[in-house]
Motif scaffolding. Structure first.
Motif, PDB file in Angstrom:
ATOM      1  N   THR A   1      19.847   4.295  -1.048  1.00 48.89           N
ATOM      2  CA  THR A   1      19.259   3.141  -0.309  1.00 48.89           C
ATOM      3  C   THR A   1      20.097   3.207   1.146  1.00 48.89           C
ATOM      4  O   THR A   1      19.160   2.884   2.247  1.00 48.89           O
ATOM      5  CB  THR A   1      19.946   1.885  -0.897  1.00 48.89           C
ATOM      6  OG1 THR A   1      19.402   1.547  -2.148  1.00 48.89           O
ATOM      7  CG2 THR A   1      19.454   0.467   0.030  1.00 48.89           C
ATOM      8  N   LEU A   2      21.274   3.780   1.166  1.00 45.63           N
ATOM      9  CA  LEU A   2      21.647   3.892   2.623  1.00 45.63           C
ATOM     10  C   LEU A   2      20.840   5.151   3.326  1.00 45.63           C
ATOM     11  O   LEU A   2      20.421   4.825   4.519  1.00 45.63           O
ATOM     12  CB  LEU A   2      22.992   4.543   2.376  1.00 45.63           C
ATOM     13  CG  LEU A   2      23.804   5.013   3.557  1.00 45.63           C
ATOM     14  CD1 LEU A   2      24.182   3.896   4.357  1.00 45.63           C
ATOM     15  CD2 LEU A   2      25.209   5.790   3.145  1.00 45.63           C
TER      16      LEU A   2
ATOM     17  N   LYS B   1       0.837  -1.308  -0.094  1.00 45.62           N
ATOM     18  CA  LYS B   1       0.003   0.117   0.078  1.00 45.62           C
ATOM     19  C   LYS B   1       0.718   1.311   0.088  1.00 45.62           C
ATOM     20  O   LYS B   1       0.379   2.391   0.175  1.00 45.62           O
ATOM     21  CB  LYS B   1      -0.988   0.119   1.266  1.00 45.62           C
ATOM     22  CG  LYS B   1      -1.960  -0.976   1.057  1.00 45.62           C
ATOM     23  CD  LYS B   1      -2.855  -1.141   2.495  1.00 45.62           C
ATOM     24  CE  LYS B   1      -3.750  -2.192   2.372  1.00 45.62           C
ATOM     25  NZ  LYS B   1      -4.674  -2.007   3.455  1.00 45.62           N
ATOM     26  N   PHE B   2       2.135   1.214  -0.379  1.00 44.24           N
ATOM     27  CA  PHE B   2       3.058   2.217  -0.237  1.00 44.24           C
ATOM     28  C   PHE B   2       4.196   2.221  -1.017  1.00 44.24           C
ATOM     29  O   PHE B   2       4.635   0.922  -1.352  1.00 44.24           O
ATOM     30  CB  PHE B   2       3.586   2.405   1.295  1.00 44.24           C
ATOM     31  CG  PHE B   2       4.396   3.469   1.584  1.00 44.24           C
ATOM     32  CD1 PHE B   2       3.767   4.754   1.382  1.00 44.24           C
ATOM     33  CD2 PHE B   2       5.610   3.588   2.233  1.00 44.24           C
ATOM     34  CE1 PHE B   2       4.473   6.104   1.597  1.00 44.24           C
ATOM     35  CE2 PHE B   2       6.350   4.572   2.443  1.00 44.24           C
ATOM     36  CZ  PHE B   2       5.893   5.979   2.070  1.00 44.24           C
ATOM     37  N   VAL B   3       4.690   3.016  -1.782  1.00 44.24           N
ATOM     38  CA  VAL B   3       5.601   3.264  -2.817  1.00 44.24           C
ATOM     39  C   VAL B   3       5.566   1.937  -3.965  1.00 44.24           C
ATOM     40  O   VAL B   3       6.521   1.681  -4.623  1.00 44.24           O
ATOM     41  CB  VAL B   3       7.102   3.011  -2.266  1.00 44.24           C
ATOM     42  CG1 VAL B   3       7.242   4.490  -1.370  1.00 44.24           C
ATOM     43  CG2 VAL B   3       7.280   1.683  -1.579  1.00 44.24           C
ATOM     44  N   GLU B   4       4.039   1.960  -4.385  1.00 45.80           N
ATOM     45  CA  GLU B   4       4.105   0.755  -5.202  1.00 45.80           C
ATOM     46  C   GLU B   4       4.554   1.322  -6.757  1.00 45.80           C
ATOM     47  O   GLU B   4       4.842   0.724  -7.626  1.00 45.80           O
ATOM     48  CB  GLU B   4       2.589   0.430  -5.544  1.00 45.80           C
ATOM     49  CG  GLU B   4       1.566   1.498  -5.669  1.00 45.80           C
ATOM     50  CD  GLU B   4       1.378   2.299  -4.680  1.00 45.80           C
ATOM     51  OE1 GLU B   4       0.966   3.618  -5.000  1.00 45.80           O
ATOM     52  OE2 GLU B   4       1.110   2.013  -3.550  1.00 45.80           O
ATOM     53  N   ASP B   5       4.508   2.722  -6.763  1.00 51.09           N
ATOM     54  CA  ASP B   5       5.230   2.990  -8.035  1.00 51.09           C
ATOM     55  C   ASP B   5       6.490   2.921  -8.344  1.00 51.09           C
ATOM     56  O   ASP B   5       6.966   2.904  -9.490  1.00 51.09           O
ATOM     57  CB  ASP B   5       5.003   4.803  -7.977  1.00 51.09           C
ATOM     58  CG  ASP B   5       3.431   5.305  -8.108  1.00 51.09           C
ATOM     59  OD1 ASP B   5       2.489   4.316  -8.037  1.00 51.09           O
ATOM     60  OD2 ASP B   5       3.097   6.526  -8.289  1.00 51.09           O
ATOM     61  N   MET B   6       7.328   2.703  -7.123  1.00 52.26           N
ATOM     62  CA  MET B   6       8.950   2.376  -7.503  1.00 52.26           C
ATOM     63  C   MET B   6       8.994   1.151  -8.123  1.00 52.26           C
ATOM     64  O   MET B   6       9.958   0.912  -8.811  1.00 52.26           O
ATOM     65  CB  MET B   6       9.387   2.493  -6.008  1.00 52.26           C
ATOM     66  CG  MET B   6       9.592   4.068  -5.390  1.00 52.26           C
ATOM     67  SD  MET B   6      10.175   3.981  -3.865  1.00 52.26           S
ATOM     68  CE  MET B   6      12.126   3.843  -4.187  1.00 52.26           C
TER      69      MET B   6
ATOM     70  N   HIS C   1      12.296  -2.249   0.937  1.00 52.77           N
ATOM     71  CA  HIS C   1      12.548  -3.131  -0.107  1.00 52.77           C
ATOM     72  C   HIS C   1      12.210  -2.654  -1.491  1.00 52.77           C
ATOM     73  O   HIS C   1      12.895  -3.051  -2.350  1.00 52.77           O
ATOM     74  CB  HIS C   1      10.974  -4.116   0.201  1.00 52.77           C
ATOM     75  CG  HIS C   1      11.064  -4.780   1.569  1.00 52.77           C
ATOM     76  ND1 HIS C   1      12.077  -5.876   1.668  1.00 52.77           N
ATOM     77  CD2 HIS C   1      10.473  -4.502   2.500  1.00 52.77           C
ATOM     78  CE1 HIS C   1      11.719  -6.316   2.751  1.00 52.77           C
ATOM     79  NE2 HIS C   1      10.867  -5.701   3.248  1.00 52.77           N
ATOM     80  N   ALA C   2      11.678  -1.416  -1.812  1.00 52.06           N
ATOM     81  CA  ALA C   2      11.505  -0.883  -3.160  1.00 52.06           C
ATOM     82  C   ALA C   2      13.164  -0.417  -3.433  1.00 52.06           C
ATOM     83  O   ALA C   2      13.364  -0.597  -4.775  1.00 52.06           O
ATOM     84  CB  ALA C   2      10.775   0.205  -3.005  1.00 52.06           C
ATOM     85  N   ASN C   3      13.665   0.210  -2.332  1.00 55.71           N
ATOM     86  CA  ASN C   3      15.062   0.565  -2.957  1.00 55.71           C
ATOM     87  C   ASN C   3      16.065  -0.447  -3.138  1.00 55.71           C
ATOM     88  O   ASN C   3      16.914  -0.488  -3.888  1.00 55.71           O
ATOM     89  CB  ASN C   3      15.811   1.440  -1.658  1.00 55.71           C
ATOM     90  CG  ASN C   3      15.129   2.825  -1.900  1.00 55.71           C
ATOM     91  OD1 ASN C   3      15.941   3.687  -2.482  1.00 55.71           O
ATOM     92  ND2 ASN C   3      14.223   3.144  -1.051  1.00 55.71           N
ATOM     93  N   LEU C   4      15.766  -1.671  -2.303  1.00 55.87           N
ATOM     94  CA  LEU C   4      16.613  -2.888  -2.789  1.00 55.87           C
ATOM     95  C   LEU C   4      16.336  -3.417  -4.278  1.00 55.87           C
ATOM     96  O   LEU C   4      17.343  -3.862  -4.710  1.00 55.87           O
ATOM     97  CB  LEU C   4      16.393  -4.045  -1.769  1.00 55.87           C
ATOM     98  CG  LEU C   4      17.006  -3.377  -0.295  1.00 55.87           C
ATOM     99  CD1 LEU C   4      16.558  -4.392   1.103  1.00 55.87           C
ATOM    100  CD2 LEU C   4      18.541  -3.243  -0.418  1.00 55.87           C
ATOM    101  N   TYR C   5      14.997  -3.047  -4.421  1.00 58.66           N
ATOM    102  CA  TYR C   5      14.634  -3.854  -5.797  1.00 58.66           C
ATOM    103  C   TYR C   5      15.315  -3.002  -6.742  1.00 58.66           C
ATOM    104  O   TYR C   5      15.626  -3.522  -7.840  1.00 58.66           O
ATOM    105  CB  TYR C   5      13.035  -3.834  -5.895  1.00 58.66           C
ATOM    106  CG  TYR C   5      12.417  -4.303  -7.081  1.00 58.66           C
ATOM    107  CD1 TYR C   5      12.653  -5.456  -7.304  1.00 58.66           C
ATOM    108  CD2 TYR C   5      11.862  -3.416  -8.184  1.00 58.66           C
ATOM    109  CE1 TYR C   5      12.048  -6.306  -8.458  1.00 58.66           C
ATOM    110  CE2 TYR C   5      11.347  -3.934  -9.170  1.00 58.66           C
ATOM    111  CZ  TYR C   5      11.454  -5.497  -9.377  1.00 58.66           C
ATOM    112  OH  TYR C   5      10.908  -5.883 -10.794  1.00 58.66           O
TER     113      TYR C   5
END
Length: 317
Positions: free
Chosen positions: A254-255, A177-182, A227-231
């Motif tokens: 990511t950091l 429900k959050f940052v799905e756009d990333m 998780h989005a940043n890691l993706y």
């Protein structure tokens, strides 16, 4: 120009703003539109408003479903969209009249896969009358430049017009429900030949009570951004294995995100937020994997990393 644009508008608890949004699409100077209103189980009068619009204009299709969230509503719209191009509009936002005419012209002129427009943030409840605009400047971006642009300006799908072929096999993740756009935007970039950035704010982003997710108290849903940043890191490593510029840019983001989560968890007054310490362990692991003291040779880079290290020690004291 006879290319059809499918405009997908998820609708949920926005009856105060819905007319402004839909009217701004209907009033576009580019008229070959298919407007899909997805009533996502809204408990107010939104469903009735959608049906009324459908009766008034043959370009509009209203569909109703049990609540699936923003991603589920967008996916439902994509399944029935028939346009050559796809656009997503949030139902409390609105568009400048020349947006689609300008964006589709930019795509065709540059033979790009998508167009990105700038946006304005507004707290106004009513839209302003658009003033005449100068001819927007266009900048063609390859997929690496598109990533760098998104990292600087945000991964917002509503700021884009996509060529259908680029996103036809993609979907939004419905379990978040959050940052799905990333996640979605990074999948698009993997398919991307080039994009065109149209340098004018044709999209108006409303900052109001229905856009409060990023401003509300920290909760577990926000941890999805890590998780989005890691993706994104994973995708970048595959797409640009030898490109230090984009790899470093994403690593720093990511950091910073890991530090944000560590700060937020330790400052939270919710004792149940991370009772088993799993979130902290994950964020610490990501921090350790991405913190490199001497990666940058510049004094500025060293200062930034030392500051981050001090900050991490501060939140753990």
């Amino acid at each position: 120009m006879d290319n059809k644009i499918s405009v997908i508008i998820p609708v949920y608890k926005v009856e105060k703003y819905l007319h402004r949004c839909v009217d701004s699409v209907l009033n576009q100077t580019y008229s070959n539109l298919e407007i899909i209103l997805v009533d996502d189980g809204s408990p107010d009068n939104c469903g009735t408003i959608c049906d009324t619009y459908e009766k008034q204009d043959t370009r509009i299709t209203a569909i109703h479903q049990e609540n699936k969230g923003l991603s589920g509503a967008r996916n439902s719209g994509m399944k029935i969209a028939t346009g050559d191009y796809i656009s997503f509009v949030d139902s409390d936002d609105w568009l400048e009249p020349d947006m689609y005419r300008t964006l589709i012209s930019a795509i065709v002129d540059t033979q790009s896969d998508m167009a990105i427009t700038d946006f304005s943030k507004s707290m106004e409840l009513s839209s302003q009358v658009a003033s005449p605009i100068p001819k927007p400047r266009n900048e063609v971006l390859n997929n690496k430049q598109t990533i760098l642009y998104y990292r600087e300006n945000g991964f917002y799908v509503w700021a884009n017009l996509y060529r259908r072929e680029v996103i036809k096999d993609l979907s939004f993740r419905e379990n978040i429900k959050f940052v799905e756009d990333m996640f979605f935007s990074m999948d698009v970039i993997a398919n991307l030949g080039k994009a065109v950035h149209v340098k004018y704010p044709f999209y108006n982003y409303f900052i109001g009570p229905n856009n409060s997710l990023t401003r509300r108290a920290y909760d577990k849903s926000k941890f999805t951004s890590l998780h989005a940043n890691l993706y994104i890191q994973e995708k970048v490593a595959t797409l640009f294995p030898e490109d230090n510029e984009v790899i470093e840019t994403v690593r720093k983001s990511t950091l910073e995100n890991a530090i944000y989560h560590l700060q937020s968890i330790y400052q939270s007054k919710d004792s149940n937020l991370d009772a088993n310490f799993e979130l902290r362990k994950k964020a610490k692991k990501v921090f350790n994997e991405n913190f490199v003291l001497t990666k940058d040779a510049t004094k500025k880079g060293l200062i930034i990393r030392l500051s981050n290290l001090f900050l991490l020690r501060f939140v753990f004291r």
